[in-house]
Every structure is written in C-alpha cells, then in structure tokens.
Design a protein around this motif. Structure first.
Motif, PDB file in Angstrom:
ATOM      1  N   THR A  96       0.813  -1.217   0.000  1.00 42.84           N
ATOM      2  CA  THR A  96       0.000   0.000   0.000  1.00 42.84           C
ATOM      3  C   THR A  96       0.845   1.266   0.000  1.00 42.84           C
ATOM      4  O   THR A  96       0.325   2.374  -0.178  1.00 42.84           O
ATOM      5  CB  THR A  96      -0.921   0.025   1.231  1.00 42.84           C
ATOM      6  N   THR A  97       2.154   1.103   0.179  1.00 41.72           N
ATOM      7  CA  THR A  97       3.058   2.256   0.216  1.00 41.72           C
ATOM      8  C   THR A  97       3.571   2.665  -1.148  1.00 41.72           C
ATOM      9  O   THR A  97       4.412   3.563  -1.257  1.00 41.72           O
ATOM     10  CB  THR A  97       4.254   1.933   1.117  1.00 41.72           C
ATOM     11  N   MET A  98       3.082   1.979  -2.212  1.00 38.89           N
ATOM     12  CA  MET A  98       3.587   2.282  -3.550  1.00 38.89           C
ATOM     13  C   MET A  98       2.430   2.312  -4.549  1.00 38.89           C
ATOM     14  O   MET A  98       1.341   1.797  -4.300  1.00 38.89           O
ATOM     15  CB  MET A  98       4.621   1.233  -3.992  1.00 38.89           C
ATOM     16  N   ASP A  99       2.700   2.951  -5.683  1.00 37.37           N
ATOM     17  CA  ASP A  99       1.750   2.995  -6.788  1.00 37.37           C
ATOM     18  C   ASP A  99       2.504   2.638  -8.064  1.00 37.37           C
ATOM     19  O   ASP A  99       3.128   3.497  -8.686  1.00 37.37           O
ATOM     20  CB  ASP A  99       1.116   4.392  -6.898  1.00 37.37           C
ATOM     21  N   ALA A 100       2.461   1.355  -8.424  1.00 42.09           N
ATOM     22  CA  ALA A 100       3.162   0.884  -9.617  1.00 42.09           C
ATOM     23  C   ALA A 100       2.162   0.611 -10.732  1.00 42.09           C
ATOM     24  O   ALA A 100       1.008   0.230 -10.484  1.00 42.09           O
ATOM     25  CB  ALA A 100       3.956  -0.376  -9.301  1.00 42.09           C
ATOM     26  N   GLY A 144       3.874 -13.790 -31.490  1.00 42.53           N
ATOM     27  CA  GLY A 144       4.883 -12.743 -31.546  1.00 42.53           C
ATOM     28  C   GLY A 144       5.621 -12.611 -30.229  1.00 42.53           C
ATOM     29  O   GLY A 144       5.451 -13.431 -29.315  1.00 42.53           O
ATOM     30  N   THR A 145       6.401 -11.574 -30.111  1.00 43.93           N
ATOM     31  CA  THR A 145       7.163 -11.294 -28.895  1.00 43.93           C
ATOM     32  C   THR A 145       6.621 -10.020 -28.253  1.00 43.93           C
ATOM     33  O   THR A 145       6.417  -9.012 -28.928  1.00 43.93           O
ATOM     34  CB  THR A 145       8.657 -11.132 -29.216  1.00 43.93           C
ATOM     35  N   TYR A 146       6.414 -10.090 -26.955  1.00 44.24           N
ATOM     36  CA  TYR A 146       5.806  -8.983 -26.211  1.00 44.24           C
ATOM     37  C   TYR A 146       6.605  -8.726 -24.941  1.00 44.24           C
ATOM     38  O   TYR A 146       7.306  -9.609 -24.433  1.00 44.24           O
ATOM     39  CB  TYR A 146       4.347  -9.303 -25.858  1.00 44.24           C
ATOM     40  N   PHE A 147       6.469  -7.515 -24.430  1.00 40.66           N
ATOM     41  CA  PHE A 147       7.170  -7.138 -23.213  1.00 40.66           C
ATOM     42  C   PHE A 147       6.198  -6.498 -22.223  1.00 40.66           C
ATOM     43  O   PHE A 147       5.264  -5.798 -22.605  1.00 40.66           O
ATOM     44  CB  PHE A 147       8.294  -6.143 -23.522  1.00 40.66           C
ATOM     45  N   THR A 148       6.450  -6.754 -20.950  1.00 41.93           N
ATOM     46  CA  THR A 148       5.681  -6.147 -19.874  1.00 41.93           C
ATOM     47  C   THR A 148       6.618  -5.305 -19.025  1.00 41.93           C
ATOM     48  O   THR A 148       7.688  -5.768 -18.618  1.00 41.93           O
ATOM     49  CB  THR A 148       5.022  -7.218 -18.994  1.00 41.93           C
ATOM     50  N   CYS A 149       6.192  -4.093 -18.760  1.00 39.10           N
ATOM     51  CA  CYS A 149       6.981  -3.182 -17.935  1.00 39.10           C
ATOM     52  C   CYS A 149       6.230  -2.879 -16.647  1.00 39.10           C
ATOM     53  O   CYS A 149       5.057  -2.484 -16.678  1.00 39.10           O
ATOM     54  CB  CYS A 149       7.253  -1.881 -18.691  1.00 39.10           C
ATOM     55  N   VAL A 150       6.878  -3.080 -15.513  1.00 43.09           N
ATOM     56  CA  VAL A 150       6.370  -2.628 -14.221  1.00 43.09           C
ATOM     57  C   VAL A 150       7.086  -1.316 -13.902  1.00 43.09           C
ATOM     58  O   VAL A 150       8.315  -1.297 -13.752  1.00 43.09           O
ATOM     59  CB  VAL A 150       6.616  -3.658 -13.113  1.00 43.09           C
ATOM     60  N   SER A 151       6.333  -0.229 -13.839  1.00 43.94           N
ATOM     61  CA  SER A 151       6.927   1.092 -13.641  1.00 43.94           C
ATOM     62  C   SER A 151       6.372   1.714 -12.362  1.00 43.94           C
ATOM     63  O   SER A 151       5.153   1.799 -12.177  1.00 43.94           O
ATOM     64  CB  SER A 151       6.607   1.996 -14.843  1.00 43.94           C
ATOM     65  N   ASN A 152       7.268   2.133 -11.490  1.00 47.50           N
ATOM     66  CA  ASN A 152       6.863   2.708 -10.208  1.00 47.50           C
ATOM     67  C   ASN A 152       6.558   4.194 -10.378  1.00 47.50           C
ATOM     68  O   ASN A 152       7.435   4.992 -10.690  1.00 47.50           O
ATOM     69  CB  ASN A 152       7.970   2.517  -9.174  1.00 47.50           C
ATOM     70  N   TYR A 153       5.287   4.550 -10.162  1.00 52.22           N
ATOM     71  CA  TYR A 153       4.895   5.951 -10.309  1.00 52.22           C
ATOM     72  C   TYR A 153       5.271   6.765  -9.074  1.00 52.22           C
ATOM     73  O   TYR A 153       5.774   7.879  -9.179  1.00 52.22           O
ATOM     74  CB  TYR A 153       3.394   6.048 -10.572  1.00 52.22           C
TER      75      TYR A 153
END
Length: 479
Positions: free
Chosen positions: A132-136, A174-183
């Motif tokens: 709960t301390t982050m917004d990703a 195909g090839t795909y990518f997932t990004c986890v980005s910390n806002y």
C-alpha cells in the motif's frame, strides 16, 4: 552486427534454457491448479443452473488505463541470458505460465521488464499486487522486430496506491514485453503470469459488455485459466424459449445466470431434468470456480440446445392425464419434451461390456443419445410383467409408460463385436426409432422394448419381455 530481438530470444531459449534464475521465479498464486477432471466431474444432464448475484463477485477491473505511459520510445538492442537486474527490456526476465516474480521498487520511475514469446494466438493474463506504500503501473508492448522498437498496446494503470493491476488480452503470435513502472512511493510488488490457447475464440469475456454470444446447438469449449478468470456468455430470445443445457466441467465450477434484462423470468421446466424456460429478453451466464481452482489445459464444455419456443408457456406445453393410474403428462406441442408426474423423460442411456478368454472376445456398446429432432410419437400405459434384461430392476408388477420416439437422424446404436466363441453375438444397429418403458415415478428408462439386442435381434429363445397393454388413452386438458 546487431541481431533482431526475436532471433536472440529464440537463441537464448535454445542454448541457455530459461533465461531466469530459478530463485526469482515462484508459483504464481497459492490457489490450486486443476490437473484433470477425474474426480468430482459434472457432466451431461447433471448440470444445474444457479442464480448468481452479481454483487457476490469480487470487483476486479482489468485493462484499466488511468495514466498513460510517460516514457520515451524504447529501442531494443538485443538481449543475452539474464544476469543482474531486469531494469530494461534488453535484460528482461522470460515469463512462463503459472509462474511469478516479486521485487522491490524504491524510487519513482524505477522499472522492471519481462518478456513473452508466443508461438500462436494466445490469451495472456498478468496480475500484479503491491504494498500500500507504492503505486506501480503495468504496461504491455509488442515488438516491432524490423525497427527494433516496442509499441505500447495496453496495460493496467490504476491511480490509487496499493491497488492491484490486471491485464488480460488475446494476442497474436509474436514477442511482447511487460513493464512494471513505479509511479510513486516504495515497496514490493508481486506479479503473476498465465497463458492459454484453448479458448481464444471466446476470450476475453470477463464482463457483461464482453460476454460471448451463445450459438444454440453448438458446443462451446472454455477454460478458467487463472485464479481471477470468469467466463461470461449471453443470448437473446424474442419468445418463450425452452433450452436444454448439457456439458462437462470440474465439480467445483458453477454455471449460473448472472443478469437479465428487466422483466424477464426463467426457471427449470418440471421437477427434474436440464431443460429451462426463458421469457423474452437477454440473459447473461457465468462460469466460475467456487474454490479458486483453475487450469490452462483442463477445459469445460457447454451446449445450449434450443428445444422450442412459443408466444406463451401455455402455447408450447400442454397437460394431460391417464386418470385411472394417477399419471400426469406435460408435453410440448412438438412432442420433443415430455414430463411424467413432473419428472422429465430422460432417454439418455449408455451401456458397455468387454470380455475375453482363450476362446475369443467381445466388445459391446448400446447407446441412446437423443438429438434436437427426437420426439415422442406414441405413448400408452402398460402393465409390466417382467423382462430378462431390464435396465432398472424390480419394477415388475407396476404400471409403466410405453413410449415410442423417432428422429430425423440416428440416435440409437448397438455395436456388438464378437470373435471366436463369441462370433455369433456380433450385431450392429443404427436406428432413428426406439420403443421404451418409462418409470412414471422418475422419468427413467426401465427397459428397451424394441429394437432390443436380447429380445428382437439376437433372441436365443430364453430372453423375453412381457407386458399387458391397456386401452386407455391420454386425456388432454382443454386450453
């Protein structure tokens, strides 16, 4: 010379194995994955339709984009076997079905990257929870291998700290990518990945708006491929419609009506069976797991068979009696549905036998599988004396219904193959007609009168069925 990412990824899979340290990958969830349907399987006419309150379902939104991707154009410059942090796409971890990852993000805009290599059209689901301390946020990209760039195609970016993110879509090979980005903030996230290709023609159907249209009389095959998956289907009818539902699914799955347009009504026709009547309107159905069980390979199948329809219930279902014997009959005007004392007459029957010794072998199958054109052409009450090969024993000395059914197509089969000492038992029958004895107490088959393997096809002089016919006719109520 720079290689394309796809070629490099394939090279990794071939020469380096899975390009992810085993210490990082773990089971995606604590919920159970169904391995097979050998236990607690619901099948055929055992299916019952439940009334599911939509308020009972957990609120899980998916593909919700509240915040667009703020990064620059991503250039992929090749990849090698994973080592160190997966903080850029060129050092991505490779997703695998039913596996997950957990990492910490400590500063804003810090990222972690994952790759997916799909050899065919596939449904993928990615679920991410966090402290709960982050917004990703969760972003999904496709690879343009000719340009070496990634194109944003979707994701899940809720703007509340600690809120789960969920992405689910059907993607082409195909090839795909997932990004986890910390806002913003800092903490640990947990990400889980699931994939399946068994029901891509129906997915994603996790909401009323995306429900799959039901085609009557056509089998649908689906899968609950992750703990968060539900499958929704719908149909619209413009008259009172009688529908038989059958199929197969694990015993902890449930089929239910989750919504319908205002003023509609539905219910089971009679006391038993799997035929339901629906008033005019649109209905939404849900397949869900009651205990969180899921599988990307164990499927369920459902068939919604339209039996008939009319402007009102009374126009399709008529009521009659054999007054002398306390037998009430309800039957559709096209004779495709018959109920005796509230119980649906159930013709479905399957019997098999195999035997062998040093002198020969035999294999026998007798099956009755009514189809959408099967109807009752005649019925009468008889006194059942006895028979040598009944399906249900200890019904002799009772009044039973003798009923004849016909169809446009074959629905009654006998396949009996004998060799050696059993050679004279060989027989084959494909019939679109059958006469049976029905128990008025249950609607079940007591015995097959004709054609019958023992009594009429291969009668050895010792097998017989004996009954006394009455002259009473059914009295239909006036409408």
């Amino acid at each position: 010379m720079r290689k394309s990412l796809l070629a490099t990824l394939l090279a990794i899979a071939l020469f380096f194995g899975v390009a992810v340290p085993s210490s990082i990958i773990s089971e995606a969830s604590g919920l159970s994955e169904i391995k097979d349907m050998s236990e607690n399987q619901i099948e055929s006419s055992d299916i019952t339709l439940e009334n599911v309150d939509i308020a009972e379902l957990p609120v899980i939104s998916y593909n919700n984009i509240e915040r667009p991707y703020a990064g620059e154009t991503i250039v992929v410059d090749g990849i090698s076997a994973h080592s160190g942090s997966n903080d850029n796409p060129n050092n991505s971890l490779l997703f695998e079905n039913n596996l997950g990852d957990s990492q910490a993000l400590t500063v804003a805009n810090e990222q972690r990257w994952y790759a997916m290599i799909l050899s065919e059209k596939t449904k993928v689901s990615i679920y991410m929870s966090m402290d709960t301390t982050m917004d990703a946020d969760l972003y999904v990209f496709s690879l343009d291998s000719s340009a070496g760039t990634l194109n944003l195609i979707g994701g899940s970016t809720n703007s509340t700290s600690g809120q789960d993110e969920y992405y689910s879509a059907v993607l082409e090979a195909g090839t795909y990518f997932t990004c986890v980005s910390n806002y913003a903030g800092a903490g640990t996230y947990n990400i889980a990945y699931y994939q399946t290709n068994v029901d891509v023609n129906y997915e994603v159907n996790d909401s009323l708006d995306t429900a799959t249209d039901i085609v009557f009389n056509q089998k649908m095959v689906g899968a609950l491929d992750c703990p968060y998956d539900i499958d929704l289907y719908k149909f619209t009818v413009t008259e009172y419609t009688w529908i038989r539902m059958f199929g197969n699914y694990p015993g902890k799955y449930e089929l239910g009506v989750i919504a319908s347009t205002e003023g509609t009504e539905w219910g089971l026709e009679g006391n038993t069976g799997n035929v339901y009547v629906f008033s005019p309107g649109t209905y939404w159905f849900i397949v869900r797991s009651l205990d969180g069980g899921y599988s990307s390979t164990v499927t369920y199948d459902l068939t919604f068979e339209r039996v008939g329809g009319a402007a009102s219930k009374e126009e399709y279902i008529r009521t009659g009696h054999f007054p002398e014997y306390g037998i009430e009959i309800k039957q559709s005007t096209d004779n495709k549905l018959t109920y005796v004392n509230g119980n649906m007459v159930d013709l479905r029957y399957l019997w098999t036998e195999e035997a062998s010794n040093s002198e020969g072998s035999k294999a026998a199958i007798i099956s009755v599988t009514p189809n959408e054109t099967t109807y009752c052409s005649f019925m009468e009450v008889v006194y059942y004396v006895s028979s040598t090969h009944p399906i249900i024993k200890n019904r002799n000395g009772e009044e039973l219904l003798q009923m004849t059914f016909k169809s446009d197509d074959v629905f009654y089969k006998i396949e009996w193959v004998g060799t050696g000492m059993f050679d004279n038992e060989t027989a084959k029958l494909d019939s679109n007609k059958i006469t049976v004895l029905i128990d008025p107490k249950s609607g079940k088959i007591v015995d097959i009168v004709a054609p019958n393997y023992y009594y009429t096809i291969k009668n050895n002089g010792r097998n017989k069925i004996s009954m006394i016919r009455y002259d009473d006719e059914i009295v239909w109520d006036e409408t």
